[in-house]
Design a protein around this motif. Structure first.
Motif, PDB file in Angstrom:
ATOM      1  N   TYR A 103       0.636  -1.608  -0.233  1.00  0.00           N
ATOM      2  CA  TYR A 103      -0.287   0.225  -0.196  1.00  0.00           C
ATOM      3  C   TYR A 103       0.983   1.020   0.237  1.00  0.00           C
ATOM      4  O   TYR A 103       0.568   2.218  -0.969  1.00  0.00           O
ATOM      5  N   LEU A 104       2.035   1.605   1.123  1.00  0.00           N
ATOM      6  CA  LEU A 104       2.956   2.359   1.179  1.00  0.00           C
ATOM      7  C   LEU A 104       3.646   2.916  -0.237  1.00  0.00           C
ATOM      8  O   LEU A 104       3.819   3.610  -0.759  1.00  0.00           O
ATOM      9  N   ALA A 105       3.797   1.614  -1.259  1.00  0.00           N
ATOM     10  CA  ALA A 105       5.075   1.709  -2.526  1.00  0.00           C
ATOM     11  C   ALA A 105       3.565   2.392  -3.386  1.00  0.00           C
ATOM     12  O   ALA A 105       4.663   3.265  -4.049  1.00  0.00           O
ATOM     13  N   GLY A 106       2.514   2.710  -3.660  1.00  0.00           N
ATOM     14  CA  GLY A 106       1.539   3.142  -4.550  1.00  0.00           C
ATOM     15  C   GLY A 106       1.219   4.445  -3.839  1.00  0.00           C
ATOM     16  O   GLY A 106       1.772   5.729  -4.419  1.00  0.00           O
ATOM     17  N   ALA A 107       0.898   4.911  -2.291  1.00  0.00           N
ATOM     18  CA  ALA A 107       0.926   6.317  -1.671  1.00  0.00           C
ATOM     19  C   ALA A 107       1.250   7.215  -0.948  1.00  0.00           C
ATOM     20  O   ALA A 107       1.160   8.007  -1.606  1.00  0.00           O
ATOM     21  N   GLY A 108       3.055   6.435  -0.732  1.00  0.00           N
ATOM     22  CA  GLY A 108       3.644   7.680  -0.931  1.00  0.00           C
ATOM     23  C   GLY A 108       3.564   8.178   1.157  1.00  0.00           C
ATOM     24  O   GLY A 108       3.107   7.843   1.202  1.00  0.00           O
ATOM     25  N   SER A 109       4.782   8.442   1.603  1.00  0.00           N
ATOM     26  CA  SER A 109       4.745   8.952   2.619  1.00  0.00           C
ATOM     27  C   SER A 109       5.634   9.838   2.905  1.00  0.00           C
ATOM     28  O   SER A 109       6.972   9.681   1.996  1.00  0.00           O
ATOM     29  N   GLN A 110       5.920  11.054   3.602  1.00  0.00           N
ATOM     30  CA  GLN A 110       7.072  11.201   3.875  1.00  0.00           C
ATOM     31  C   GLN A 110       7.382  10.998   4.818  1.00  0.00           C
ATOM     32  O   GLN A 110       7.810   9.506   5.719  1.00  0.00           O
ATOM     33  N   ARG A 111       9.160  11.075   4.972  1.00  0.00           N
ATOM     34  CA  ARG A 111      10.725  10.391   5.469  1.00  0.00           C
ATOM     35  C   ARG A 111      10.172   8.826   5.460  1.00  0.00           C
ATOM     36  O   ARG A 111       9.678   8.150   6.651  1.00  0.00           O
TER      37      ARG A 111
END
Length: 657
Positions: A103-111
């Protein structure tokens, strides 16, 4: 195959250390994305290998045992192993962690570097808790998860993230102190910390009073993590403020660590204490079921409602343990796995909905989700139906078997009292259906919210920007003075009941400095950018509705403003128009643009339809959700797949044939 438990712990630990030792560079975000996916995928593959080579015909026996001296002077061992109780939880933990990284690989995140490190360290603690066979080792892993989860909430959470994180850590640390006192009491009375030896001779060397005292201390420590009413008050805040992946792991795994302790430590090692405290445990369980359901009926925030639903569902798990019967404890273990799958899916969906609407406030979102984004609305409907316990899906078996266990409790337990528990639990099941159906009627069903006509020209003295003429250009079009008009309720392009979507107009102004501790979703760095892009401003999202009132100004827009300045929405919601500064949560570089567009964040940034229609389910979201959907259906149709593992182990715990 005794190396498997060590490898299962070693792979994410080494992966976390590698992240910590790395250096930032132009391709850091992409490297972190592939690194996290590779490490979590290898860990999941090892747990699948563990399950495949497990002797299912002897599920009550500890298998893949590793027993190494750790602190010889205190007779403390690094003792690992799995049986039919812990094996499903080990696989569930590795699966949910992998899906969170997908999920994070597509949604993105700071730090991204710090987040990957925290999640991998969190995975080590969760897996170690289910693999540990030494009481002190269990406590160490039980505590390891607290620090990374604290930072996940405090750094990447919502506006109230710091208060929620402090509340989480204070509650759980207090519970851990009480838990440690109970474990030390067992050590002082029995003279060993070996769980296998203690379970083989339950209660040996311990008086009834000591068992009751130890059970109460251990039970209170585990009840905080479960959470059991009235020790649950940290949970709604933590879930509401946590980022999507934090909520998924918190509900899907961390809550199970508390209930697992009842099955691994409290009931098998302290049988007389369990028999004495079981009616009280059942009473608190049914109060939690009713309280959780009534609290859900009063919620406006979608994530907060799902959090309170966990209080009710974990009440069914505790009720199953309180029956002290094979049926009831099997119900608790089955309900653990079902809740992890279903509630994990619900929090994934809630994060995606908040990403698109800019809010999780259900009245503000309005209805018609099945019309606007039909696939996402259909998945939300499926998850809610699974959670309310419809036959044929995984949520049914845990609740039904818990009520059946309460109908015929264990020897020595007051059956009339347990019949009352069963009736109250049945009422809670009805209320569960009620709040989920009400939520669906508010969000997914019904027509789209009505569009409001454009207002008449503003009276004299009003801001020329806040009162656009009726001949204003279409959303996203440039006007002669250099402004950009975005969709908003006042322009007639968006529903009036969706203030989270509002952005009446944009004008370039000097870019503010970025928040050094911004919540997750304020930058798409994890999805492809190597560092957060400065100059992006995002207004805070609120879980309560607010009128769509713009920030009025009497100063006209200066057409000579620098074109690369960050635009600010006049309605209080930030917008971005520069291609070099992509909107939070938008498509990462290289991501298929056909999947949808729009500003937003993976965990609740603002969304505007200025760039196109609201996107439906994206590819990376589908990849993270489909495994959960398949398992929910599979366990619902074939519950024996799990009960074949848990039943022999439960019979060994209770000493029944």
């Amino acid at each position: 195959m005794n190396w498997l438990p060590i490898a299962i712990l070693g792979v994410p630990l080494l992966g976390a250390l590698a992240v910590l030792a790395g250096r930032d560079g132009p391709g850091t975000a992409r490297a972190l994305r592939w690194h996290s996916l590779a490490v979590s995928a290898v860990t999941f593959a090892l747990t699948v290998l563990l399950a495949a080579t497990f002797d299912h015909g002897d599920a009550a026996r500890m298998q893949f045992v590793t027993d190494l001296p750790w602190i010889p002077g205190l007779a403390i061992h690094f003792h690992l192993g799995v049986d039919g109780i812990s094996l499903p939880l080990v696989v569930l933990t590795s699966l949910l962690t992998l899906l969170c990284f997908v999920y994070l690989a597509g949604a993105g995140s700071q730090r991204p570097r710090a987040l990957v490190f925290a999640l991998l360290l969190l995975e080590v603690g969760m897996l170690g808790t289910f693999l540990a066979l030494d009481l002190l080792l269990f406590f160490v892993f039980f505590e390891v998860v607290l620090i990374p989860m604290y930072f996940v909430i405090a750094i990447w959470g919502g506006p109230g993230r710091r208060a929620a994180a402090v509340k989480f850590i204070l509650y759980t640390l207090l519970g851990s102190v009480i838990l440690l006192l109970g474990l030390l009491l067992i050590w002082a009375q029995a003279g060993t910390l070996d769980m296998v030896a203690l379970a083989r001779t339950p209660g040996a060397g311990m008086t009834r009073a000591a068992q009751v005292l130890a059970f109460v201390a251990i039970g209170l420590g585990l009840a905080v993590k479960t959470p059991m009413w009235p020790l649950h008050t940290w949970l709604p805040d933590a879930h509401t403020e946590a980022p999507t992946v934090g909520s998924v792991l918190l509900a899907g795994v961390l809550l199970k660590m508390g209930t697992y302790g009842f099955a691994r430590i409290a009931i098998p090692i302290l049988p007389e204490g369990a028999a004495a405290v079981a009616p009280w445990l059942g009473a608190f369980a049914v109060v939690g079921i009713i309280y959780g359901a009534l609290a859900c009926l009063a919620q406006r925030d979608l994530k907060r409602m799902i959090a309170y639903s966990s209080v009710g569902h974990m009440g069914f798990v505790l009720l199953g343990f309180a029956t002290l019967t094979p049926v009831g404890i099997n119900a608790a273990l089955f309900g653990n796995i079902a809740h992890g799958l279903i509630t994990g899916l619900l929090f994934f969906l809630a994060g995606a909905i908040k990403d698109r609407y800019g809010t999780a406030d259900m009245p503000s979102m309005g209805g018609g989700m099945l019309t606007r984004i039909p696939r996402l609305g259909a998945l939300l409907t499926f998850a809610c139906i699974a959670s309310l316990g419809i036959p044929g899906l995984a949520g049914f078996w845990g609740e039904m078997l818990a009520l059946l266990g309460a109908f015929s409790p264990g020897p020595g337990l007051p059956r009339p009292l347990y019949l009352v528990f069963m009736a109250l639990g049945g009422l809670g099941a009805v209320l569960t259906a009620a709040y989920f159906l009400i939520m669906l009627s508010r969000t997914t069903h019904g027509p789209l919210p009505p569009l409001t006509p454009r207002p008449d020209p503003a009276p004299s003295g009003a801001s020329p920007i806040a009162s656009a003429p009726t001949s204003a250009p279409s959303a996203g079009a440039a006007v002669p003075d250099g402004r950009t008009v975005a969709a908003s309720p006042s322009s007639g392009l968006l529903p009036a009941s969706a203030p989270g979507l509002a952005a009446t107009a944009t004008m370039p102004v000097p870019a503010p400095s970025p928040d050094p501790v911004a919540p997750e979703g304020s930058s798409p760095a994890f999805a492809g950018a190597s560092s957060p892009t400065p100059g992006s401003a995002s207004g805070p999202t609120s879980s309560s509705p607010s009128p769509d009132v713009g920030i009025h100004t009497t100063s006209p827009v200066d057409p000579k403003d620098p074109p690369d300045a960050a635009p600010i929405s006049l309605s209080g919601t930030a917008a971005r128009t520069s291609p070099a500064d992509p909107p939070s949560g938008s498509e990462a570089p290289g991501q298929d643009a056909a999947e949808g567009s729009g500003a937003g964040s993976a965990d609740g940034g603002s969304f505007t339809e200025a760039g196109g229609p609201m996107p439906d389910v994206r590819g990376f979201e589908l990849a993270a959700w489909v495994p959960l959907i398949v398992l929910i259906v599979l366990l619902g149709l074939w519950p024996k797949a799990l009960l074949l593992l848990t039943t022999p182990a439960v019979q060994a715990i209770l000493g029944t044939p």
